[in-house]
Structures are given as C-alpha cells and as structure tokens.
Design a protein around this motif. Structure first.
Motif, PDB file in Angstrom:
ATOM      1  N   SER A 263       0.804  -1.233   0.000  1.00 19.62           N
ATOM      2  CA  SER A 263       0.000   0.000   0.000  1.00 19.62           C
ATOM      3  C   SER A 263       0.833   1.278   0.000  1.00 19.62           C
ATOM      4  O   SER A 263       0.309   2.349  -0.279  1.00 19.62           O
ATOM      5  CB  SER A 263      -0.894   0.052   1.243  1.00 19.62           C
ATOM      6  OG  SER A 263      -0.092   0.149   2.402  1.00 19.62           O
ATOM      7  N   GLY A 264       2.113   1.175   0.326  1.00 21.55           N
ATOM      8  CA  GLY A 264       2.892   2.390   0.529  1.00 21.55           C
ATOM      9  C   GLY A 264       2.644   2.951   1.920  1.00 21.55           C
ATOM     10  O   GLY A 264       3.469   2.823   2.817  1.00 21.55           O
ATOM     11  N   LYS A 265       1.473   3.537   2.095  1.00 23.11           N
ATOM     12  CA  LYS A 265       1.130   4.137   3.378  1.00 23.11           C
ATOM     13  C   LYS A 265       0.861   3.053   4.431  1.00 23.11           C
ATOM     14  O   LYS A 265       0.341   1.984   4.119  1.00 23.11           O
ATOM     15  CB  LYS A 265      -0.115   4.994   3.195  1.00 23.11           C
ATOM     16  CG  LYS A 265      -0.471   5.840   4.413  1.00 23.11           C
ATOM     17  CD  LYS A 265      -1.701   6.683   4.115  1.00 23.11           C
ATOM     18  CE  LYS A 265      -2.046   7.563   5.310  1.00 23.11           C
ATOM     19  NZ  LYS A 265      -2.340   6.807   6.525  1.00 23.11           N
TER      20      LYS A 265
ATOM     21  N   VAL B 176      -6.620  11.207   0.702  1.00 23.40           N
ATOM     22  CA  VAL B 176      -5.562  11.795  -0.113  1.00 23.40           C
ATOM     23  C   VAL B 176      -4.201  11.093   0.017  1.00 23.40           C
ATOM     24  O   VAL B 176      -3.588  10.734  -0.991  1.00 23.40           O
ATOM     25  CB  VAL B 176      -5.457  13.328   0.146  1.00 23.40           C
ATOM     26  CG1 VAL B 176      -5.089  13.657   1.592  1.00 23.40           C
ATOM     27  CG2 VAL B 176      -4.488  13.982  -0.809  1.00 23.40           C
ATOM     28  N   SER B 177      -3.715  10.858   1.239  1.00 20.27           N
ATOM     29  CA  SER B 177      -2.356  10.309   1.357  1.00 20.27           C
ATOM     30  C   SER B 177      -2.283   8.878   0.860  1.00 20.27           C
ATOM     31  O   SER B 177      -1.301   8.478   0.251  1.00 20.27           O
ATOM     32  CB  SER B 177      -1.848  10.353   2.809  1.00 20.27           C
ATOM     33  OG  SER B 177      -2.620  11.147   3.620  1.00 20.27           O
TER      34      SER B 177
ATOM     35  N   ASP C 131       0.107   7.567  -2.163  1.00 17.01           N
ATOM     36  CA  ASP C 131       1.110   6.530  -1.908  1.00 17.01           C
ATOM     37  C   ASP C 131       0.852   5.289  -2.763  1.00 17.01           C
ATOM     38  O   ASP C 131       1.792   4.637  -3.225  1.00 17.01           O
ATOM     39  CB  ASP C 131       1.120   6.151  -0.422  1.00 17.01           C
ATOM     40  CG  ASP C 131       1.655   7.289   0.451  1.00 17.01           C
ATOM     41  OD1 ASP C 131       1.925   8.375  -0.098  1.00 17.01           O
ATOM     42  OD2 ASP C 131       1.796   7.091   1.666  1.00 17.01           O
ATOM     43  N   ALA C 132      -0.419   4.968  -2.957  1.00 20.47           N
ATOM     44  CA  ALA C 132      -0.752   3.807  -3.795  1.00 20.47           C
ATOM     45  C   ALA C 132      -0.247   4.027  -5.217  1.00 20.47           C
ATOM     46  O   ALA C 132       0.266   3.104  -5.857  1.00 20.47           O
ATOM     47  CB  ALA C 132      -2.260   3.562  -3.795  1.00 20.47           C
TER      48      ALA C 132
ATOM     49  N   LYS D  46     -10.363  15.103  -5.650  1.00 24.19           N
ATOM     50  CA  LYS D  46     -10.070  14.456  -6.925  1.00 24.19           C
ATOM     51  C   LYS D  46      -9.192  15.358  -7.794  1.00 24.19           C
ATOM     52  O   LYS D  46      -8.202  14.906  -8.372  1.00 24.19           O
ATOM     53  CB  LYS D  46     -11.392  14.149  -7.630  1.00 24.19           C
ATOM     54  CG  LYS D  46     -11.312  13.029  -8.628  1.00 24.19           C
ATOM     55  CD  LYS D  46     -12.693  12.667  -9.108  1.00 24.19           C
ATOM     56  CE  LYS D  46     -12.614  11.905 -10.409  1.00 24.19           C
ATOM     57  NZ  LYS D  46     -13.965  11.634 -10.945  1.00 24.19           N
ATOM     58  N   ASP D  47      -9.547  16.628  -7.870  1.00 23.60           N
ATOM     59  CA  ASP D  47      -8.748  17.572  -8.652  1.00 23.60           C
ATOM     60  C   ASP D  47      -7.334  17.700  -8.092  1.00 23.60           C
ATOM     61  O   ASP D  47      -6.353  17.707  -8.841  1.00 23.60           O
ATOM     62  CB  ASP D  47      -9.417  18.952  -8.656  1.00 23.60           C
ATOM     63  CG  ASP D  47     -10.714  18.956  -9.453  1.00 23.60           C
ATOM     64  OD1 ASP D  47     -10.933  17.992 -10.216  1.00 23.60           O
ATOM     65  OD2 ASP D  47     -11.512  19.897  -9.291  1.00 23.60           O
ATOM     66  N   ARG D  48      -7.251  17.802  -6.772  1.00 17.05           N
ATOM     67  CA  ARG D  48      -5.939  17.950  -6.150  1.00 17.05           C
ATOM     68  C   ARG D  48      -5.079  16.714  -6.400  1.00 17.05           C
ATOM     69  O   ARG D  48      -3.884  16.808  -6.697  1.00 17.05           O
ATOM     70  CB  ARG D  48      -6.089  18.174  -4.646  1.00 17.05           C
ATOM     71  CG  ARG D  48      -6.662  19.532  -4.293  1.00 17.05           C
ATOM     72  CD  ARG D  48      -6.847  19.645  -2.798  1.00 17.05           C
ATOM     73  NE  ARG D  48      -5.587  19.505  -2.092  1.00 17.05           N
ATOM     74  CZ  ARG D  48      -5.443  18.836  -0.945  1.00 17.05           C
ATOM     75  NH1 ARG D  48      -6.488  18.247  -0.373  1.00 17.05           N
ATOM     76  NH2 ARG D  48      -4.289  18.764  -0.363  1.00 17.05           N
TER      77      ARG D  48
END
Lengths: 268, 79
Positions: free
Chosen positions: A10-12, A148-149, A153-154, B16-18
């Motif tokens: 997974s990375g993270k 997000v993270s 990372d994936a 999603k945009d970010r």
C-alpha cells in the motif's frame, strides 16, 4: 489471478495490509487452497497477532534465511482451517536482515512443496522491506483507503510494482464509508479507479467488527455471520482471486454506482 | 460562481482535482515549486521573440491518457 505469489502492499501504513492479508488468506484457505501468508515486516511483526497465532511462533522468516531452522519448521499451521499457514516475521531484527534472493528462494520452495498460494504481507514504505516483499511476487494486491495520502502513496507503489514488471496488480478499496460517499465527502470507488488506473478486485466497507475480530485474533472472513460486511467483502476478494465472478454489493451507494461499476468492468 | 447557487462544492471533487494534479507532478518526478522558476526562465526566452509581458503564461504538467505532458500556454498579442 494467475499469480501464485501475491504481495499485499500500500505504501502508506495503517490502511489495512495486514488485515487484508489475514482475511484474504483465511478466505482462500477456506475455499480449499493451501495457503501460506508471510509477514515481511521484520521488527514490527503483526500478522501473527491479527491471526491469533502469536502463541505458536517458534521460528521466523529470518531464522529460515540465516539457516537456524528448516523452512517447514518455521511454518505454523492454523488449527481453524488446516490449509492455512503462517510464516512470521522476526520481531527482534530489522529490515537489514532481509534478502531478496532468500525471499525468492523461500517462496519458490513453498510453491514446490505444494502450496497453491503465497500471500506476502509487505511493510509500509517503499524501501528494502517493500522491495523484498515484492521481489518474490508475480502479482500484487494494492490496498488503498479513499483519502488523499493513501491514494497518492498507492500511485507511487503501483509505479514501483510496474518497474518490477509485476503486471497483475489489483486494487482493494478498503474502509469505504458509504454514508460519506453519499454526501460527497469521500471519493467513490470509481474516482479512485480513474485516478490510479488499475483494476479493482475488492471493496471493503469500514466495519468496526474488524477491530473486534482482531481483538480476539479471529479473522472476520472466517466468521459465518452474514452480518459481517467486511468479512464478506474479503471472502468475495478470495473468490475473485480464484477467477470467479462475484458481483459487488451496493453498500448503499448513490444511485447508479453499481451500474457504473458494471460498465467499468464490461459486465452486463 | 455556481457554488453560491448549488451549495458548497463537494469535498471529494476538490480532492479528486488535487490528487490528479499532484500525481501528475509525482509521475513526472517534478516538484510543483520548480514550475515558478521554469516559468520565469521560459519568459526571459519568450520575450526575445514575442511581444508579451508574460503575465498570461500558463505552464503546467498534465496527464494525457498514459502520458504526462508539460503544457505551456501563451496567448500571442495581436498587432
């Protein structure tokens, strides 16, 4: 999946690699495959406790690598499902004790001894631990949380797997919260697939009973109760790994979600 | 402007945009902060050939299908 040796990565950290390895491994074994799950998180081993097998660890992966025991002496057979086996990581050493060559040799030996499937639980990160775990694999399960993270990372991990020419890369979207997706505060599975560009093999909803089953060291996928949403999702993943077509349950997604998923996979 | 009419933009769409943007830079192994320096240098070159103050130069990295591409956009002034 054609791959017999599959790395779970997974990375993270903290996204559910070990839980996935334990549950998918147990589910594959329950379907009759002879399975060995290997913990490569040397120094921070946890697959043993998640599976409830911590009391039975005598030898570990590094003992095998360094010749202190034979491979079969280090393999723990699960008493609940007799086709399920664990090869634990060392808790007292660190990642420098790992070796890609010895990892490949060990996995090769397991497959030659008649194991149908080897699931390799990778440590977090992109360094030697991950690289060693990936070195023996022909396929990969990339575990990602819709945030997000984890997605970033994936993406990095998928790039590294491709660099290793591991082509059978499948995505597990873990800890999905349908009510958050519904109000537009969590990425949908299709968003994640669009961003990462790999094939999906499982959607696992956030389920607090996963914590309960790890508390008692009993993988949720081994429990019979149909109420265990995440447990059922892991069983579905095991079936899909075996090439069976299993429809995705809706998890109370917004309208059109299932239809969109089906379109994505070219189903009817 | 539509946000006022239809309520706030969904946080997942912003994410999603970010993500798309940051992954383009990640995949290209570029740091977004370097783009400003690149833009400044590009401008000094472009100014030699085009009458522009460079304020409308737009330089970005984009994912186009399988490829990550560097896109520089500069409207050329008429007359």
């Amino acid at each position: 999946m054609n791959a017999k040796a599959i790395v779970v990565t997974s990375g993270k950290g903290g996204v559910g690699k070990t839980t996935t390895t334990a549950n998918v491994g147990a589910a594959l074994a329950r379907l009759g495959e002879k399975v060995c799950v290997i913990d490569t998180d040397v120094g921070l081993r946890n697959l043993d406790v998640v599976m409830g097998l911590e009391g039975r660890v005598v030898y570990d992966l590094i003992d095998v690598f360094e010749g202190r025991c034979k491979l079969r002496q280090a393999i723990i057979r699960d008493k609940r499902v007799d086709t399920l086996h664990l090869l634990a990581a060392s808790q007292t050493r660190d990642k420098s004790a790992l070796s890609e060559d010895r990892m490949r040799d060990a996995v090769q030996a397991l497959l030659e001894e008649g194991f149908d499937r080897v699931l390799i639980d990778s440590p977090a990160g992109i360094e030697s631990g991950f690289q060693t775990a990936a070195s023996a694999a022909q396929g990969a399960l990339v575990v990602v949380n819709p945030e997000v993270s984890s997605v970033r990372d994936a993406d990095r991990i998928i790039g590294l797997l491709e660099a290793r020419e591991i082509t059978e890369v499948r995505l597990i979207v873990n800890r999905l919260r349908p009510e958050m997706v519904k109000r537009g505060d969590m990425l949908e599975v299709n968003d994640v697939l669009e961003i990462l560009g790999v094939k999906l093999i499982g959607i696992v909803p956030e389920d607090e009973r996963i914590l309960v089953s790890t508390n008692i060291g009993n993988p949720a996928s081994l429990e019979e109760s149909p109420k265990l949403a995440a447990g059922a999702a892991f069983r579905d993943i095991a079936q899909r790994i075996r090439g069976e077509e299993v429809p995705y349950p809706s998890f109370d997604q917004p309208t059109g979600f299932l239809a969109a998923l089906r379109r994505f996979f070219g189903g009817s | 402007m539509f946000q006022g009419l239809f309520g706030r933009r969904k946080s997942k769409d912003q994410l999603k945009d970010r993500l798309k943007l940051v992954l383009s830079y990640d995949r290209a192994k570029l740091s977004p902060g370097n783009m400003d320096a690149l833009k400044r240098e590009l401008m000094t070159v472009i100014k030699k050939y085009f009458p522009s103050d460079g304020s409308d130069l737009d330089v970005k990295v984009e994912q186009q299908g399988e490829r990550v591409v560097l896109v520089a956009n500069l409207p050329v002034q008429r007359g």
